[in-house]
Design an enzyme around this catalytic site. Structure first.
Site, PDB file in Angstrom:
ATOM      1  N   PHE A 128     -30.974  51.831 -23.535  1.00  0.00           N
ATOM      2  CA  PHE A 128     -29.564  52.117 -23.759  1.00  0.00           C
ATOM      3  C   PHE A 128     -29.261  53.530 -23.282  1.00  0.00           C
ATOM      4  CE2 PHE A 128     -25.846  53.642 -26.068  1.00  0.00           C
ATOM      5  CZ  PHE A 128     -24.945  52.629 -25.770  1.00  0.00           C
ATOM      6  N   ASP A 215     -34.144  60.435 -21.428  1.00  0.00           N
ATOM      7  CA  ASP A 215     -32.964  60.333 -22.279  1.00  0.00           C
ATOM      8  C   ASP A 215     -33.420  60.577 -23.726  1.00  0.00           C
ATOM      9  OD1 ASP A 215     -30.920  59.531 -23.967  1.00  0.00           O
ATOM     10  OD2 ASP A 215     -30.309  57.832 -22.738  1.00  0.00           O
ATOM     11  N   LYS A 244     -26.368  63.394 -29.572  1.00  0.00           N
ATOM     12  CA  LYS A 244     -26.339  63.056 -30.995  1.00  0.00           C
ATOM     13  C   LYS A 244     -26.622  64.205 -31.989  1.00  0.00           C
ATOM     14  CE  LYS A 244     -26.581  58.131 -30.708  1.00  0.00           C
ATOM     15  NZ  LYS A 244     -27.021  57.459 -29.489  1.00  0.00           N
TER      16      LYS A 244
END
Ligand SMILES: *Cc1c(COP(=O)(O)O)cnc(C)c1O
Length: 395
Positions: A128, A215, A244
């Site tokens: 993702f 990532d 995040k």
């Protein structure tokens, strides 16, 4: 609820009003233990005094100017992130997807500069990387892509955790210029690759002249028990993306580069109006200061052990719990059947959890959790899962 909002989210029937530490209160005054932290965002918990102070003080000084001027807090955050990671330079964005867009653009430019006209980026199944067109094209989940064709070209996909599959692509001489991979797949189901996976990719990237792009949007900022997940492997990537946990809820993304990848973007080739603004960067600096002064990264590693031991004891004799895995406070409990109902059952019990990849209960608790709160999460999840399993059939 009125329907003035686009139906992009399947929302649970609860609205929160206030938070403190690992706890949230809804509009009815009911209290919840937050073991998901806004999907790995609020690592310091809610209403952390350092975050509150950073927001309030910066709001009273300066919120936004523009990247056509110097920005002191951005410079400090750049210094902090490069000091902690060993990377050379940072570009600031506003989200994870945007940080990955910067990484993808770096890979493309890097390829063209090497004379490769159709540069491709190697990506993984079940990955993702975000919801923008380029990042959803990179994402290894058809549900994320369906209906948005034509997808962005230039991604080659292999199974996650399978280094031989990457080696095979290298041998076939495709126009690959970079590998983009999560150190641990979060959305994909808390998938932890073999221990030497990243090391093998590092070596291959060096041999092939590919950029190794990590990532770390979900795994970064202490989540896995190291400041960045790749530090478990003792390697450095060429590009790393963060978001995040970096802003503890204030939107911010970052794309870090090292070596050859550092010089690729220049004036005019990329930019952002809001990226790296004084407010977001001030909060990022406060998050880093707090992670360091409160020793929270080591705490995440210790809490991880407590969770693992607790869950292993709770599910020892339960054959329907097929796997328990954790990388720091990125925790997955896999069942032998789909278990999305557990999310609302936990909500009723005052516990916030998440289910991903249909069968995997995912926990992303804050790094400030106490031992007692940890045990409460273990006990509540244990009871919920036992009840769920005895009331349903494997599929
Ligand atoms: C959440 C996430 C993203 C996307 O971040 P947004 O801020 O939602 O754009 C990208 N990659 C990974 C690994 C993520 O967990």
């Amino acid at each position: 609820m009125s329907d003035t909002l686009m139906a992009t989210y399947r929302r649970l029937p609860v609205t929160f009003e206030r938070g403190e530490g690992a706890w949230l209160w809804d509009t009815e005054g009911k209290r919840y233990l937050d073991a998901i932290t806004g999907i790995a965002v609020c690592g310091l918990g809610h209403a952390h005094p350092a975050v509150k102070a950073a927001i309030c003080e910066q709001a009273g000084a300066l919120v936004h100017t523009s990247n056509i001027y110097g920005i002191q807090q951005q410079q400090i955050l750049g210094d902090n992130l490069t000091r902690l990671s060993g990377m050379d330079r940072v570009f600031f964005a506003n989200s994870g997807a945007e940080a990955n867009e910067a990484a993808i653009k770096i890979a493309r430019l890097y390829g063209h500069r090497k004379g490769i006209n159709n540069p491709a980026i190697l990506v993984m199944e079940n990955s993702f990387h975000g919801r923008t067109l380029a990042t959803l094209s990179a994402t290894g989940n058809r549900k994320v892509q369906a209906g948005f064709e034509p997808l962005v070209q230039g991604f080659v996909r292999v199974p996650f955790g399978d280094f031989d599959a990457i080696k095979e692509v290298a041998q076939n001489g495709a126009s690959v210029v970079a590998v983009l991979v999560e150190p641990v797949q979060g959305e994909g189901g808390v998938n932890i690759p073999p221990a030497d996976y990243l090391n093998s990719i590092r070596t291959l990237c060096d041999e092939q002249g590919w950029l190794m792009m990590l990532d770390e949007i979900q795994t970064g900022m202490g989540r896995t028990g190291r400041m960045f997940a790749h530090q478990h492997n003792g390697i450095l990537p060429d590009v790393m993306t963060l978001a995040k946990g970096l802003g503890n809820g204030v939107p911010i993304g970052a794309c870090l580069a090292k070596g050859a990848a550092t010089e690729v973007l220049g004036p005019g080739s990329h930019g952002s109006t809001f990226g790296g603004n004084p407010l977001a960067c001030r909060v990022g600096n406060a998050v880093i200061e707090t992670l360091e002064s409160e020793n929270l990264v080591a705490r995440a590693a210790a809490l991880s052990e407590r969770f693992l031991t607790g869950f292993q004891a709770a599910f020892q004799s339960n054959k329907s719990v097929t796997d328990i895995r954790a990388s720091g406070l990125l925790i997955g409990i896999e069942l032998d059947r789909p278990c999305t109902e557990l999310v609302s059952q936990a909500l009723n019990e005052g516990l916030l959890i998440n289910v991903t990849a249909d069968k995997v209960i995912r926990l992303l608790p804050p790094l400030i959790l106490t031992d007692q709160e940890t045990d409460q999460v273990i006990e509540t999840v244990g009871t919920l899962v036992d009840n769920f399993l005895s009331a349903s059939q494997p599929k």
